[in-house]
Design an enzyme around this catalytic site. Sequence first.
Site, short mmCIF file in Angstrom:
data_model
loop_
_atom_site.label_atom_id
_atom_site.label_comp_id
_atom_site.label_asym_id
_atom_site.label_seq_id
_atom_site.Cartn_x
_atom_site.Cartn_y
_atom_site.Cartn_z
N LYS A 106 0.86 -1.20 0.00
CA LYS A 106 0.00 0.00 0.00
C LYS A 106 0.88 1.23 0.00
O LYS A 106 2.02 1.19 0.49
CB LYS A 106 -0.87 0.03 1.26
N GLY A 218 -20.57 6.35 2.74
CA GLY A 218 -19.54 6.64 1.73
C GLY A 218 -20.16 6.70 0.36
O GLY A 218 -21.01 5.87 0.01
N GLY A 220 -18.00 7.55 -2.49
CA GLY A 220 -16.87 7.68 -3.43
C GLY A 220 -17.02 6.63 -4.51
O GLY A 220 -18.14 6.20 -4.82
N ASN A 221 -15.90 6.19 -5.09
CA ASN A 221 -15.98 5.18 -6.15
C ASN A 221 -16.76 3.96 -5.68
O ASN A 221 -17.67 3.47 -6.37
CB ASN A 221 -14.56 4.79 -6.59
N GLY A 223 -18.73 3.38 -2.76
CA GLY A 223 -20.09 3.58 -2.26
C GLY A 223 -21.08 3.94 -3.36
O GLY A 223 -22.23 3.49 -3.35
N1 GLU Z 1 -7.28 -0.04 -3.37
C1 GLU Z 1 -8.02 -1.24 -3.62
C2 GLU Z 1 -8.08 -2.11 -2.37
O1 GLU Z 1 -7.93 -1.65 -1.26
C3 GLU Z 1 -7.52 -1.97 -4.83
C4 GLU Z 1 -6.08 -2.35 -4.80
C5 GLU Z 1 -5.55 -2.87 -6.13
O2 GLU Z 1 -6.30 -2.97 -7.08
O3 GLU Z 1 -4.36 -3.16 -6.16
O4 GLU Z 1 -8.35 -3.28 -2.44
#
Ligand code: GLU
Length: 416
Positions: A106, A218, A220-221, A223
């Site tokens: 992350k 939420g 966003g994308n 929700g």
């Molecule tokens: N940010 C998204 C998650 O938390 C997707 C992560 C990704 O596609 O690598 O699962």
Amino acid sequence: MSENLNPFTIAQQQLDEATAVLRLNPDMHAFLREPMREFHFSIPVKMDDGHTKTFRGFRVQYNDARGPAKGGIRFHPHETIDTVRALAAWMTWKTAVVNVPLGGGKGGVICNPRDLSPGELERLSRGYMRAIARYVGLTQDVPAPDVNTNPQIMAWMLDEYETITGHREPGVITGKPLELGGSAGRGPATAMGGIFTIREMAKHLGINLQGATCAIQGFGNVGSFATKLATEILGMKVIAVSDEFGGIINQHGLDYQAVSQHLKRTGKVEGTPNTEPLANEDLLTLKVDVLIPAAIENQITASNADKIQTRFIAELANGPTTPAADNILYDRGIPVIPDFLCNAGGVTVSYFEMVQNSYQFYWEENMINERLDALMSKAFHDVIHMAGDKKVDNRVGAYLVAVNRVAEAVRLRGWV
Ligand code: GLU
């Protein structure tokens, strides 16, 4: 005593609980408790007014035993290294629970994207990629969008990476625009995957979802697509949604188009015609059939878990429920579809995006959704069976499935 809300402490506590049930070798436990690698760096950005502002950025590669690290990048004013560590740990368990050949990572930047002009945002995004370019790649670590980042930001980062390395490598980052090698279905993928697990949970509990009520925290994308898909695919009535400024309710069901248009115009969901305002904390305790936290971490805690009135919770956010709240919900008989299972649809379609980028051949959206459904449904049943067999809650069940897989990869590599 007040609850410890440090997300990384929570992630470690969850792992500790699961490893106790698994009777995992203590050396393996110690290894899995910490990120394998992390990068902390400064990103100097030339601001529009001529001065240079220095932002702090992080990238955590939590574990890459099962494949390259994988996970999004958040732009958030309250970002901390411990939040990124926790989210990277959850990515490790997420890719393992759906059994795609990836590890977990992350990234984050401490910033408020609302305060940045488009040019500043582009320079920050490119600066982030410059800082991590030599540590990422299709076989090392593959970033993606997360809170406050989007396909345009992925496009800038891709371009920066390819400019530095001098070759085209679209699979270095996922969640790209379609024109640059993005995958059909990646936009709605997290919500879509969650919808499949909600369908399976309803079957498991004997709940008819047609006309069933739902509240979503939420917009966003995740929700917003969840609102659309819960209505269109499952026939549910979404009666309440919220964003960071507040919520709205209509007992007869919200009109997704109307909410989206109002949000586009005003920047908020509040004030959408034919809705009443609703405080964010009241949304979580509404009497609904399905409650969907789809915002950020630490929303269902020891202070509100005893007031939740829903038949089950589907966690589309990462880390919305604290361990103390988990215990309260379990005692009250409210089942949870845990985050790293429920919201694994995003990374699953990211994996499909990487596959398509590798062989330069692109699939239709219905094929993506069929394959997503198969992986999500299988993961759901693996978790439910494990939880039933070991008589633990679904979150511990999900950890047991995921940690077993990661530990086996670590063991086979001879690391522990
Ligand atoms: N940010 C998204 C998650 O938390 C997707 C992560 C990704 O596609 O690598 O699962």
